[in-house]
Design a protein around this motif. Sequence first.
Motif, PDB file in Angstrom:
ATOM      1  N   GLN A 270       0.867  -1.196   0.000  1.00 27.43           N
ATOM      2  CA  GLN A 270       0.000   0.000   0.000  1.00 27.43           C
ATOM      3  C   GLN A 270       0.893   1.232   0.000  1.00 27.43           C
ATOM      4  OE1 GLN A 270      -4.001   0.127   2.018  1.00 27.43           O
ATOM      5  NE2 GLN A 270      -2.753  -0.885   3.531  1.00 27.43           N
ATOM      6  N   ILE A 271       0.723   2.088  -1.014  1.00 30.62           N
ATOM      7  CA  ILE A 271       1.583   3.263  -1.164  1.00 30.62           C
ATOM      8  C   ILE A 271       0.730   4.523  -1.150  1.00 30.62           C
ATOM      9  CG2 ILE A 271       3.384   4.344  -2.582  1.00 30.62           C
ATOM     10  CD1 ILE A 271       4.134   1.457  -2.045  1.00 30.62           C
ATOM     11  N   ALA A 272       1.074   5.455  -0.263  1.00 26.66           N
ATOM     12  CA  ALA A 272       0.386   6.757  -0.237  1.00 26.66           C
ATOM     13  C   ALA A 272       1.419   7.845  -0.518  1.00 26.66           C
ATOM     14  CB  ALA A 272      -0.251   6.975   1.130  1.00 26.66           C
ATOM     15  N   ILE A 273       1.075   8.798  -1.386  1.00 27.23           N
ATOM     16  CA  ILE A 273       2.026   9.880  -1.643  1.00 27.23           C
ATOM     17  C   ILE A 273       1.506  11.189  -1.069  1.00 27.23           C
ATOM     18  CG2 ILE A 273       3.153   8.861  -3.645  1.00 27.23           C
ATOM     19  CD1 ILE A 273       1.472  10.794  -5.411  1.00 27.23           C
ATOM     20  N   ALA A 286       2.636   7.118 -13.082  1.00 29.89           N
ATOM     21  CA  ALA A 286       3.520   5.981 -12.778  1.00 29.89           C
ATOM     22  C   ALA A 286       2.921   5.113 -11.671  1.00 29.89           C
ATOM     23  CB  ALA A 286       4.896   6.488 -12.364  1.00 29.89           C
ATOM     24  N   LEU A 287       2.297   5.753 -10.679  1.00 27.77           N
ATOM     25  CA  LEU A 287       1.691   5.001  -9.581  1.00 27.77           C
ATOM     26  C   LEU A 287       0.459   4.236 -10.056  1.00 27.77           C
ATOM     27  CD1 LEU A 287       2.016   7.337  -6.466  1.00 27.77           C
ATOM     28  CD2 LEU A 287       3.164   5.184  -6.863  1.00 27.77           C
ATOM     29  N   LEU A 288      -0.325   4.862 -10.921  1.00 27.80           N
ATOM     30  CA  LEU A 288      -1.513   4.174 -11.439  1.00 27.80           C
ATOM     31  C   LEU A 288      -1.107   2.953 -12.277  1.00 27.80           C
ATOM     32  CD1 LEU A 288      -3.692   7.299 -12.351  1.00 27.80           C
ATOM     33  CD2 LEU A 288      -4.029   5.746 -10.431  1.00 27.80           C
ATOM     34  N   GLU A 289       0.005   3.098 -13.010  1.00 25.86           N
ATOM     35  CA  GLU A 289       0.543   1.961 -13.788  1.00 25.86           C
ATOM     36  C   GLU A 289       1.028   0.851 -12.860  1.00 25.86           C
ATOM     37  OE1 GLU A 289       3.637   2.672 -16.790  1.00 25.86           O
ATOM     38  OE2 GLU A 289       2.400   4.354 -17.453  1.00 25.86           O
ATOM     39  N   ALA A 290       1.706   1.278 -11.771  1.00 23.81           N
ATOM     40  CA  ALA A 290       2.239   0.307 -10.803  1.00 23.81           C
ATOM     41  C   ALA A 290       1.122  -0.484 -10.134  1.00 23.81           C
ATOM     42  CB  ALA A 290       3.083   1.024  -9.758  1.00 23.81           C
ATOM     43  N   GLU A 291      -0.037   0.158  -9.970  1.00 26.86           N
ATOM     44  CA  GLU A 291      -1.191  -0.554  -9.390  1.00 26.86           C
ATOM     45  C   GLU A 291      -1.536  -1.767 -10.255  1.00 26.86           C
ATOM     46  OE1 GLU A 291      -4.229   1.562  -6.563  1.00 26.86           O
ATOM     47  OE2 GLU A 291      -4.583   2.187  -8.619  1.00 26.86           O
ATOM     48  N   TRP A 296       0.078  -3.105  -6.639  1.00 26.27           N
ATOM     49  CA  TRP A 296       0.115  -2.158  -5.521  1.00 26.27           C
ATOM     50  C   TRP A 296      -1.265  -1.542  -5.348  1.00 26.27           C
ATOM     51  CZ3 TRP A 296       5.007   1.387  -6.602  1.00 26.27           C
ATOM     52  CH2 TRP A 296       6.156   0.594  -6.585  1.00 26.27           C
ATOM     53  N   LYS A 297      -1.502  -1.032  -4.137  1.00 26.77           N
ATOM     54  CA  LYS A 297      -2.706  -0.225  -3.891  1.00 26.77           C
ATOM     55  C   LYS A 297      -2.184   1.179  -3.616  1.00 26.77           C
ATOM     56  CE  LYS A 297      -7.174   0.235  -2.679  1.00 26.77           C
ATOM     57  NZ  LYS A 297      -7.734   1.099  -3.694  1.00 26.77           N
TER      58      LYS A 297
END
Length: 339
Positions: A270-273, A286-291, A296-297
């Motif tokens: 779980q990643i929050a920025i 990049a985070l949406l792709e990583a999901e 990842w969430k």
Amino acid sequence: MAQNIYILGIESSCDDTAAAILCNGKILSNIVATQKVHEQYGGVVPELASRAHQQNIVPVIHQAISQANIGKKDISAIAFTRGPGLMGSLLVGTSFAKSLAMGLEVPLIEVNHMQAHILAHFIEEESFEKPKFPFLAMTISGGHTQIVRVDDYFSMEVIGETTDDAVGEAFDKSAKILGLPYPGGPLIDKYAQKGNPKAFKFPKPKVPGLNFSFSGFKTAVLYFVQKQVKEDPDFVEKNLEDICASIQYTIVEILKDKLKKAVKETGINQIAIGGGVSANSGIRNALLEAEKNHNWKCFIPKFEYTTDNAAMIAIAGHYKYLKQEFSDFSTTAKARYKI
């Protein structure tokens, strides 16, 4: 029926004067006064910032209270940014918060600015999904680049950070090298969206563990531009979109590589920025792709909660209020203040 908890949050760590009112964790008002005076200097001038805070703080707080449609007597507690930040700026907010809390006879709550960026994810909003503990937070701003393991609201551990410059500074300095006005980070993002991210190759610093370094990257951008301009004085003008796209792509890859490593080492996906640079479209994409690709969430805050704002200070204050964690009136501002 339980009594409503009204928290007034005050933020003055850098060059934005902000005030917000939260009722039981929900935003009633979130006011920010930005300082235009720094644009002509190409960066924040601490002395001018603190003077502008002195001019802005009363009207901003007054506006926050009236927009929330409450009276001063309704305020349950006052939360303020104790640090980290510019000393002169912090002193304005700290002194005002202490005086107002004393005058209203309500508790005073000191907040760590970096913790608040992470806790912005817990502001009560219907469309807002909150991360579950434990999660990893990446706080990226003009002054900070950190990966934090978050086990509870105030149980946080920095597991990776920059050894020199912050990511926001890498964006702004690169923009300055390209002749773009301050603050240049958002402009790099704007031009990058039309450019080819693989047009030019910039080095990725090799830094051990989960730490970051951006000073060598900035130097590489400088040398690259100097060399190309020597050969063609119009190089930047002709290739601006591609240069910006390549700079942004490299910075995003640096951040993504470290996050992948952190997920692998901790087993937390779980990643929050948070922080001003999390408004960057390249990082969000990049985070949406990583999901999708890495399972990842990811939790990405609304734009108004990414830059310095008082809603995040108020939500941190709300959780401290629930624990009855109040500050003494002898508390002082701290320019350096670890999570």
